[in-house]
Design an enzyme around this catalytic site. Structure first.
Site, PDB file in Angstrom:
ATOM      1  N   GLY A  47       0.755  -1.245   0.000  1.00 13.43           N
ATOM      2  CA  GLY A  47       0.000   0.000   0.000  1.00 13.43           C
ATOM      3  C   GLY A  47       0.783   1.291   0.000  1.00 13.43           C
ATOM      4  O   GLY A  47       0.219   2.353  -0.252  1.00 13.43           O
ATOM      5  N   GLY A  60       3.921  -3.548  -3.822  1.00 17.53           N
ATOM      6  CA  GLY A  60       3.908  -3.705  -5.274  1.00 17.53           C
ATOM      7  C   GLY A  60       4.410  -2.425  -5.905  1.00 17.53           C
ATOM      8  O   GLY A  60       5.545  -2.306  -6.353  1.00 17.53           O
ATOM      9  N   ARG A  61       3.544  -1.394  -5.872  1.00 17.71           N
ATOM     10  CA  ARG A  61       3.850  -0.116  -6.507  1.00 17.71           C
ATOM     11  C   ARG A  61       5.199   0.463  -6.039  1.00 17.71           C
ATOM     12  O   ARG A  61       6.033   0.838  -6.859  1.00 17.71           O
ATOM     13  CB  ARG A  61       2.743   0.871  -6.159  1.00 17.71           C
ATOM     14  CG  ARG A  61       2.808   2.184  -6.913  1.00 17.71           C
ATOM     15  CD  ARG A  61       1.820   3.182  -6.312  1.00 17.71           C
ATOM     16  NE  ARG A  61       0.522   2.633  -6.052  1.00 17.71           N
ATOM     17  CZ  ARG A  61      -0.508   2.645  -6.908  1.00 17.71           C
ATOM     18  NH1 ARG A  61      -0.386   3.218  -8.076  1.00 17.71           N
ATOM     19  NH2 ARG A  61      -1.665   2.104  -6.564  1.00 17.71           N
ATOM     20  N   ARG A 114      -4.115   3.935 -16.357  1.00 20.69           N
ATOM     21  CA  ARG A 114      -4.336   4.556 -15.044  1.00 20.69           C
ATOM     22  C   ARG A 114      -4.986   5.945 -15.128  1.00 20.69           C
ATOM     23  O   ARG A 114      -5.882   6.247 -14.337  1.00 20.69           O
ATOM     24  CB  ARG A 114      -3.041   4.592 -14.227  1.00 20.69           C
ATOM     25  CG  ARG A 114      -2.468   3.189 -13.965  1.00 20.69           C
ATOM     26  CD  ARG A 114      -1.408   3.164 -12.886  1.00 20.69           C
ATOM     27  NE  ARG A 114      -1.955   3.419 -11.580  1.00 20.69           N
ATOM     28  CZ  ARG A 114      -1.897   4.575 -10.951  1.00 20.69           C
ATOM     29  NH1 ARG A 114      -1.270   5.596 -11.505  1.00 20.69           N
ATOM     30  NH2 ARG A 114      -2.455   4.728  -9.773  1.00 20.69           N
ATOM     31  N   TYR A 136      -8.338   6.002 -13.092  1.00 17.88           N
ATOM     32  CA  TYR A 136      -8.300   6.621 -11.753  1.00 17.88           C
ATOM     33  C   TYR A 136      -8.028   8.121 -11.799  1.00 17.88           C
ATOM     34  O   TYR A 136      -7.708   8.709 -10.772  1.00 17.88           O
ATOM     35  CB  TYR A 136      -7.193   6.003 -10.898  1.00 17.88           C
ATOM     36  CG  TYR A 136      -7.086   4.510 -10.934  1.00 17.88           C
ATOM     37  CD1 TYR A 136      -8.074   3.703 -10.369  1.00 17.88           C
ATOM     38  CD2 TYR A 136      -5.973   3.885 -11.482  1.00 17.88           C
ATOM     39  CE1 TYR A 136      -7.957   2.324 -10.383  1.00 17.88           C
ATOM     40  CE2 TYR A 136      -5.847   2.502 -11.499  1.00 17.88           C
ATOM     41  CZ  TYR A 136      -6.842   1.732 -10.951  1.00 17.88           C
ATOM     42  OH  TYR A 136      -6.725   0.366 -10.958  1.00 17.88           O
ATOM     43  N   CYS A 164      -9.416   5.370 -30.033  1.00 18.83           N
ATOM     44  CA  CYS A 164     -10.654   6.024 -30.454  1.00 18.83           C
ATOM     45  C   CYS A 164     -11.519   6.293 -29.246  1.00 18.83           C
ATOM     46  O   CYS A 164     -12.536   5.619 -29.027  1.00 18.83           O
ATOM     47  CB  CYS A 164     -11.382   5.145 -31.444  1.00 18.83           C
ATOM     48  SG  CYS A 164     -10.493   5.075 -32.975  1.00 18.83           S
ATOM     49  N   GLU A 165     -11.101   7.226 -28.458  1.00 17.19           N
ATOM     50  CA  GLU A 165     -11.804   7.513 -27.216  1.00 17.19           C
ATOM     51  C   GLU A 165     -11.327   8.885 -26.751  1.00 17.19           C
ATOM     52  O   GLU A 165     -10.125   9.079 -26.531  1.00 17.19           O
ATOM     53  CB  GLU A 165     -11.405   6.418 -26.206  1.00 17.19           C
ATOM     54  CG  GLU A 165     -12.105   6.499 -24.930  1.00 17.19           C
ATOM     55  CD  GLU A 165     -12.851   5.199 -24.585  1.00 17.19           C
ATOM     56  OE1 GLU A 165     -12.982   4.312 -25.445  1.00 17.19           O
ATOM     57  OE2 GLU A 165     -13.311   5.130 -23.455  1.00 17.19           O
ATOM     58  N   TYR A 225       1.607  -1.172 -12.490  1.00 15.57           N
ATOM     59  CA  TYR A 225       0.219  -1.095 -12.956  1.00 15.57           C
ATOM     60  C   TYR A 225       0.098  -0.410 -14.314  1.00 15.57           C
ATOM     61  O   TYR A 225      -0.885   0.274 -14.585  1.00 15.57           O
ATOM     62  CB  TYR A 225      -0.658  -0.406 -11.895  1.00 15.57           C
ATOM     63  CG  TYR A 225      -0.604  -1.106 -10.545  1.00 15.57           C
ATOM     64  CD1 TYR A 225      -1.038  -2.420 -10.414  1.00 15.57           C
ATOM     65  CD2 TYR A 225      -0.097  -0.477  -9.410  1.00 15.57           C
ATOM     66  CE1 TYR A 225      -0.982  -3.081  -9.191  1.00 15.57           C
ATOM     67  CE2 TYR A 225      -0.035  -1.126  -8.181  1.00 15.57           C
ATOM     68  CZ  TYR A 225      -0.479  -2.428  -8.087  1.00 15.57           C
ATOM     69  OH  TYR A 225      -0.422  -3.089  -6.878  1.00 15.57           O
TER      70      TYR A 225
HETATM   71  N1  LLP Z   1      -1.346  -7.184  -1.450  1.00 16.04           N
HETATM   72  C1  LLP Z   1      -2.617  -7.285  -1.860  1.00 16.04           C
HETATM   73  C2  LLP Z   1      -3.458  -8.325  -1.311  1.00 16.04           C
HETATM   74  C3  LLP Z   1      -3.126  -6.382  -2.809  1.00 16.04           C
HETATM   75  O1  LLP Z   1      -4.386  -6.474  -3.193  1.00 16.04           O
HETATM   76  C4  LLP Z   1      -2.271  -5.380  -3.346  1.00 16.04           C
HETATM   77  C5  LLP Z   1      -2.750  -4.448  -4.364  1.00 16.04           C
HETATM   78  C6  LLP Z   1      -0.943  -5.335  -2.897  1.00 16.04           C
HETATM   79  C7  LLP Z   1      -0.514  -6.246  -1.940  1.00 16.04           C
HETATM   80  C8  LLP Z   1       0.043  -4.326  -3.421  1.00 16.04           C
HETATM   81  O2  LLP Z   1      -0.332  -3.035  -3.139  1.00 16.04           O
HETATM   82  P1  LLP Z   1       0.663  -1.821  -3.511  1.00 16.04           P
HETATM   83  O3  LLP Z   1       1.901  -1.935  -2.646  1.00 16.04           O
HETATM   84  O4  LLP Z   1       0.986  -1.937  -4.933  1.00 16.04           O
HETATM   85  O5  LLP Z   1      -0.120  -0.609  -3.191  1.00 16.04           O
HETATM   86  N2  LLP Z   1      -4.366  -0.926 -10.182  1.00 16.04           N
HETATM   87  C9  LLP Z   1      -4.310   0.030  -9.084  1.00 16.04           C
HETATM   88  C10 LLP Z   1      -3.723  -0.593  -7.846  1.00 16.04           C
HETATM   89  C11 LLP Z   1      -4.469  -1.821  -7.387  1.00 16.04           C
HETATM   90  C12 LLP Z   1      -3.859  -2.456  -6.197  1.00 16.04           C
HETATM   91  C13 LLP Z   1      -4.484  -3.775  -5.930  1.00 16.04           C
HETATM   92  N3  LLP Z   1      -3.922  -4.501  -4.831  1.00 16.04           N
HETATM   93  C14 LLP Z   1      -3.524   1.252  -9.530  1.00 16.04           C
HETATM   94  O6  LLP Z   1      -3.050   1.276 -10.654  1.00 16.04           O
HETATM   95  O7  LLP Z   1      -3.412   2.200  -8.785  1.00 16.04           O
END
Ligand code: LLP
Length: 462
Positions: A270, A314-315, A352, A356, A383-384, A412
């Site tokens: 997160g 992740g991010r 994105r 968002y 086309c959008e 992402y």
């Molecule tokens: N763990 C779980 C169970 C998750 O659902 C997620 C992200 C993460 C870890 C990793 O979270 P991060 O560190 O990346 O914040 N597509 C969206 C983000 C969706 C995140 C979904 N779950 C975007 O582009 O902002």
């Protein structure tokens, strides 16, 4: 194929005051520099040269930045958490063999959410015992693949448990299981990427935890190794993560009191990153210190032996290591209204902004320091009308043929890309120390026909 870029002559670091210890606070990869003619380089490779060699749109990944974030997580966990720990890369952010191999070599584990991500992880060399499988609607095949390979399954709901119980006779060992529950914590991020509040499709409702834990007492096919919760994504606040520690420690206490020797507490991911100059996320170290201290204190307060602390970034692990290169094509000036610059990609390689309303920062690859005297809207080629990558962005005057660099696209983007308008997905290259390597081949229009089937009765019509 490895390509050596021109030798670097008189390169200067690009961003003054950058934070190499926490790349998620930078806009650009940590190796970003300017060559003697003021053109942008990443990993010692000139970006406009990469665009020429590999074509555009092109995802570029900087190895040093990615290794830097992996180390930042690993070292902060070691420094701030008194017990064992492991960071798992949430591979939904960007799943590929090369990224898996890199992350595995840095000693991290991995979170997968589908058979595709799981196979990528296993083939990329991630040891099964460092992988967890998530998902709110796992298929029988996904569960069989994970449990059969010794991957830990994070049970999200009763159906996961029912399917695993059915499959269990086929496994030689008890299934390593974690339980995901919804912690009921609100945080300020986009509604679509919030997951910790009670109205969420993910995880067991906290009121059900006691019942599930008692049910598992009678399941010899399962070994409950841990508990999991995740509150959302692109979060800049630290307090929700502190609050989560208390909620999870209560759950740990309950699980242990019911006889489950739960060793792992997985607090999810997160942590946000900087997309535009005004974003101010905490550093990886601050985030880890906050989480580690909160978990250690919450366990101490309840007299609990410290669990192994897992987290799932992740991010913040991959976003800043990536930039996307586009070639600028047409220009449309609507006097008094707007100037559109169109690029050769758009919402198919970066959904994105349209999904968002996310903001990005862009530069011209060969004139990053030129005065940004124009305000332009960078549109994609789909086309959008909403296919806009950057709205009202300051840029130096640009013409067709210029290479545009969009920063912080490592997370992402590729993983959420599509073939809308039958546009092929971009290639990806990994750069470092003056070398570039192709890690994802560019799709070709013909590839997009691979799964089409033309019934014989229709073929004759044409
Ligand atoms: N763990 C779980 C169970 C998750 O659902 C997620 C992200 C993460 C870890 C990793 O979270 P991060 O560190 O990346 O914040 N597509 C969206 C983000 C969706 C995140 C979904 N779950 C975007 O582009 O902002």
């Amino acid at each position: 194929m490895v390509i050596s870029c021109d030798p670097r002559v008189g390169s200067q670091p690009f961003e003054a005051g950058r934070d190499t210890a926490s790349p998620n606070r930078n806009l650009a990869p940590i190796t970003t520099s300017l060559d003697s003619e003021g053109r942008l380089e990443v990993g010692g490779c000139r970006l406009s040269e990469l665009a020429r060699t590999y074509g555009t749109p092109l995802y570029v990944l900087d190895e040093a930045t990615l290794r830097g974030t992996c180390r930042a997580y690993r070292e902060a966990l070691q420094q701030h958490y008194p017990g064992p720990s492991l960071a798992l890369y949430a591979s939904k952010a960007n799943s590929s063999l090369a990224i898996t191999a890199l992350v595995a070599s840095e000693g991290l584990g991995l979170d997968a959410v589908s058979a595709g991500e799981l196979l990528t992880a296993l083939q990329g060399g991630m040891p099964a015992e460092r992988i967890v499988l998530h998902g709110n609607n796992k298929s029988r095949e996904e569960l069989a693949l994970a449990a059969g390979r010794g991957v830990t399954v994070v049970a999200d709901n009763w159906r996961d448990l029912e399917l695993l119980a059915e499959l269990a006779p086929g496994f030689s060992e008890p299934v390593r299981l974690m339980l995901r529950f919804t912690p009921g914590i609100e945080c300020h991020t986009h509604e679509y990427i919030r997951t910790g509040h009670l109205d969420s499709k993910f995880g067991f409702d906290p009121d059900q935890l006691d019942t599930v834990l008692r049910h598992l007492q009678g399941c010899s096919w399962a070994r409950l190794t841990g508990l999991h919760a995740h509150i959302g994504s692109q979060i800049f606040e630290l307090q929700p993560h502190r609050d989560l520690a208390g909620v999870m420690a209560d759950a740990l206490q309950l699980a242990r009191s019911l006889g489950h020797p739960v060793a792992d507490l997985n607090v999810g991911g997160g942590l946000g990153i900087r997309y535009v100059a005004s974003d101010d996320p905490p550093s990886i170290e601050e985030w880890v210190r906050t989480v580690a201290e909160a978990v250690a204190n919450a366990c101490r307060d309840r007299g609990l032996e410290l669990p192994r602390l897992l987290c799932e970034p992740g991010r913040s692990l991959v976003a800043t290591s990536g930039v996307t290169l586009y070639e600028i094509g047409s220009r449309k000036e609507i006097p008094g209204i707007r100037t559109y610059l169109s690029v050769d990609g758009g919402m198919s390689d970066n959904p994105r902004p349209i999904t968002y309303q996310s903001q990005y920062t862009a530069l011209l690859a060969d004139r990053p320091m030129a005065e940004a005297s124009e305000t332009v809207t960078v549109a994609g080629k789909h086309c959008e009308s909403g296919d806009v990558l950057l709205k009202n962005a300051p840029l130096p005057p640009a013409t067709s043929g210029d290479v545009l660099v969009v920063l912080a696209t490592g997370a992402y983007n590729a993983s959420m890309s599509s073939n809308y308008n039958r546009i092929p997905r971009p290639a990806a290259v990994l750069v470092g120390e003056g070398q570039a390597e192709l890690v994802q081949r560019r799709e070709q229009p013909e590839d997009l026909l691979r799964y089409d089937v033309l019934p014989a009765r229709l073929a004759s019509v044409a």
